[in-house]
Design an enzyme around this catalytic site. Structure first.
Site, short mmCIF file in Angstrom:
data_model
loop_
_atom_site.label_atom_id
_atom_site.label_comp_id
_atom_site.label_asym_id
_atom_site.label_seq_id
_atom_site.Cartn_x
_atom_site.Cartn_y
_atom_site.Cartn_z
N THR A 94 30.79 38.33 49.47
CA THR A 94 30.57 39.56 50.23
C THR A 94 30.03 40.67 49.34
O THR A 94 29.12 41.40 49.72
CB THR A 94 31.88 40.01 50.90
OG1 THR A 94 32.34 38.99 51.79
CG2 THR A 94 31.68 41.30 51.68
N THR B 266 42.95 44.24 45.96
CA THR B 266 42.30 42.93 46.12
C THR B 266 40.82 43.11 46.42
O THR B 266 40.17 42.20 46.92
CB THR B 266 42.96 42.11 47.24
OG1 THR B 266 42.91 42.87 48.46
CG2 THR B 266 44.41 41.79 46.91
N ARG C 192 37.93 45.46 44.32
CA ARG C 192 37.12 45.39 43.10
C ARG C 192 37.86 46.13 41.98
O ARG C 192 38.43 47.20 42.20
CB ARG C 192 35.74 46.03 43.31
CG ARG C 192 34.79 45.20 44.17
CD ARG C 192 34.37 43.92 43.46
NE ARG C 192 33.42 43.12 44.22
CZ ARG C 192 33.76 42.15 45.05
NH1 ARG C 192 35.03 41.87 45.26
NH2 ARG C 192 32.84 41.45 45.69
N ASP D 100 44.40 41.62 42.09
CA ASP D 100 43.71 40.33 42.08
C ASP D 100 42.33 40.47 41.45
O ASP D 100 41.59 39.49 41.37
CB ASP D 100 43.59 39.80 43.51
CG ASP D 100 43.04 38.38 43.57
OD1 ASP D 100 43.54 37.52 42.83
OD2 ASP D 100 42.08 38.15 44.36
N GLU E 6 35.26 40.49 34.68
CA GLU E 6 35.78 39.16 35.03
C GLU E 6 34.81 38.09 34.55
O GLU E 6 33.61 38.18 34.85
CB GLU E 6 35.98 39.05 36.55
CG GLU E 6 37.02 40.02 37.07
CD GLU E 6 37.13 40.03 38.58
OE1 GLU E 6 38.10 40.61 39.09
OE2 GLU E 6 36.23 39.48 39.25
N HIS F 214 41.69 36.70 40.64
CA HIS F 214 40.64 36.84 41.66
C HIS F 214 40.59 35.60 42.58
O HIS F 214 39.54 34.98 42.78
CB HIS F 214 39.27 37.07 41.03
CG HIS F 214 38.31 37.77 41.95
ND1 HIS F 214 37.35 38.65 41.51
CD2 HIS F 214 38.18 37.74 43.30
CE1 HIS F 214 36.65 39.10 42.54
NE2 HIS F 214 37.15 38.55 43.64
N VAL F 215 41.74 35.28 43.14
CA VAL F 215 41.83 34.11 44.02
C VAL F 215 42.26 34.47 45.44
O VAL F 215 42.54 33.59 46.25
CB VAL F 215 42.81 33.06 43.45
CG1 VAL F 215 42.23 32.41 42.20
CG2 VAL F 215 44.18 33.67 43.15
N TRP G 137 40.57 35.32 47.85
CA TRP G 137 39.59 34.80 48.80
C TRP G 137 39.57 33.27 48.88
O TRP G 137 38.90 32.71 49.76
CB TRP G 137 38.19 35.25 48.37
CG TRP G 137 37.78 34.63 47.06
CD1 TRP G 137 38.17 35.02 45.81
CD2 TRP G 137 36.93 33.50 46.87
NE1 TRP G 137 37.61 34.21 44.85
CE2 TRP G 137 36.85 33.27 45.47
CE3 TRP G 137 36.23 32.66 47.74
CZ2 TRP G 137 36.09 32.23 44.92
CZ3 TRP G 137 35.48 31.62 47.19
CH2 TRP G 137 35.42 31.43 45.81
#
Length: 316
Positions: free
Chosen positions: A73, A231, A233, A257, A262, A283-284, A286
């Site tokens: 996204t 969750t 950015r 997250d 990253e 960053h999980v 999603w």
């Protein structure tokens, strides 16, 4: 016509991508470094990128480029203005993970309201085993029912989170954009939302206007003991200021997250802090299997529509 399609960071999407119905030469790379982009793209007219940056100078070096299909996204890694000037179409993925990201944010919020990481640490350290009674009273435990959740960002994820929170008896408010003097109907001024909230959850894109939107001043404006969830950015929050607020007891907890870079450097303030009221996940939010399959299907559909001459999920 045979189209040449290249996926620059295939390992970022660990589910099958549907086969295209049009004639295509397809290549994929597990990952692509910035200095490899032009070579990896080659003569391709369709490029798939999840997080590989595509700045102006790279776009200018790709004369055959017709479409950038973002496998996510977020689109802050693509120079949209350069694409607009060059006539390169850009599309992204939308709403595939609204529910699963909202679930992740809600899970972080629940764990911190109940202070589960602190209690897990105490149990591991044999504090409970040494208690004088049947239970161990440690970090404060709070109920969600009656607490106020301020959501910054009223898109699909924010709306899903609001529905979950209301089901648990929370009061939900949506914050107006920072710096706006008058709140729209159904919104609360940004500063007022921070002051009222027991939990603040971020669900807005990273832009020049939102970068660093939560720093020392905003953290001090929050309720003592409030919880911050991100969750969205990493660049939305000043990480060093956040760690200071946690260490000095200004906040009750934080669940992140996403980080400003990253993969993160080992010396990132949030990774070094090792605080019992801080949860960092990689960053999980999603990445449920269901959401990733929806993403892959939408990615292929975006490309199919473009090749057929249509327009869907277009940013440019």
């Amino acid at each position: 016509m045979t189209h040449h399609v290249v996926f620059l960071d295939r390992d970022s999407l660990p589910v099958p991508v549907p086969v295209f119905s049009f004639p295509a030469r397809y290549r994929e790379y597990p990952a692509t470094l910035p200095e490899q982009i032009v070579d990896h793209v080659g003569e391709a007219d369709i490029v798939i990128s999840n997080k590989v940056p595509l700045p102006r100078e790279i776009i200018a070096a790709l004369p055959n480029l017709k479409l950038i299909a973002i496998a996510a996204t977020g689109y802050n890694h693509v120079d949209l203005e350069a694409c607009r000037e060059r006539g390169v179409a850009v599309c992204n993925i939308r709403h595939y993970g609204d529910h699963t990201v909202a679930e992740h944010a809600f899970t972080l919020m629940m764990a911190l309201m109940k202070n589960l990481p602190a209690y897990q640490r105490d149990v591991a350290a044999d504090v409970w085993s040494q208690a004088k009674q049947f239970c161990h009273f440690g970090a404060p435990i709070r109920e969600l029912r009656g607490a106020t959740l301020a959501i910054i960002g009223s898109g699909g994820i924010g709306q899903q989170l609001a529905a979950m929170a209301r089901a648990f008896g929370m009061e939900v408010i949506f914050a107006e954009r920072k710096g706006v003097p008058l709140a729209r109907e159904g919104r609360v001024l940004f500063d007022e939302a921070l002051a009222q909230a027991d939990v603040v959850s971020l669900h807005c894109p990273l832009t020049e206007a939102t970068r660093g939107m939560i720093a020392q001043a905003e953290l001090m404006a929050m309720k003592p003991g409030a919880i911050l969830i991100n969750t969205a950015r990493g660049g939305l929050v000043d990480e060093a200021d956040l760690v200071a607020a946690l260490k000095y007891g200004m906040l009750g907890g934080a669940g992140f997250d996403v980080l400003s870079a990253e993969p993160p450097s080992p010396d990132n303030p949030l990774l070094k802090a090792r605080l019992p009221n801080l949860i960092v996940t990689p960053h999980v939010g999603w990445a449920s299997g269901e959401a990733m399959r929806r993403l892959a299907a939408q990615l292929a559909a975006n490309i199919e529509v473009f090749v057929a001459g249509g327009s869907v999920n277009r940013l440019v």
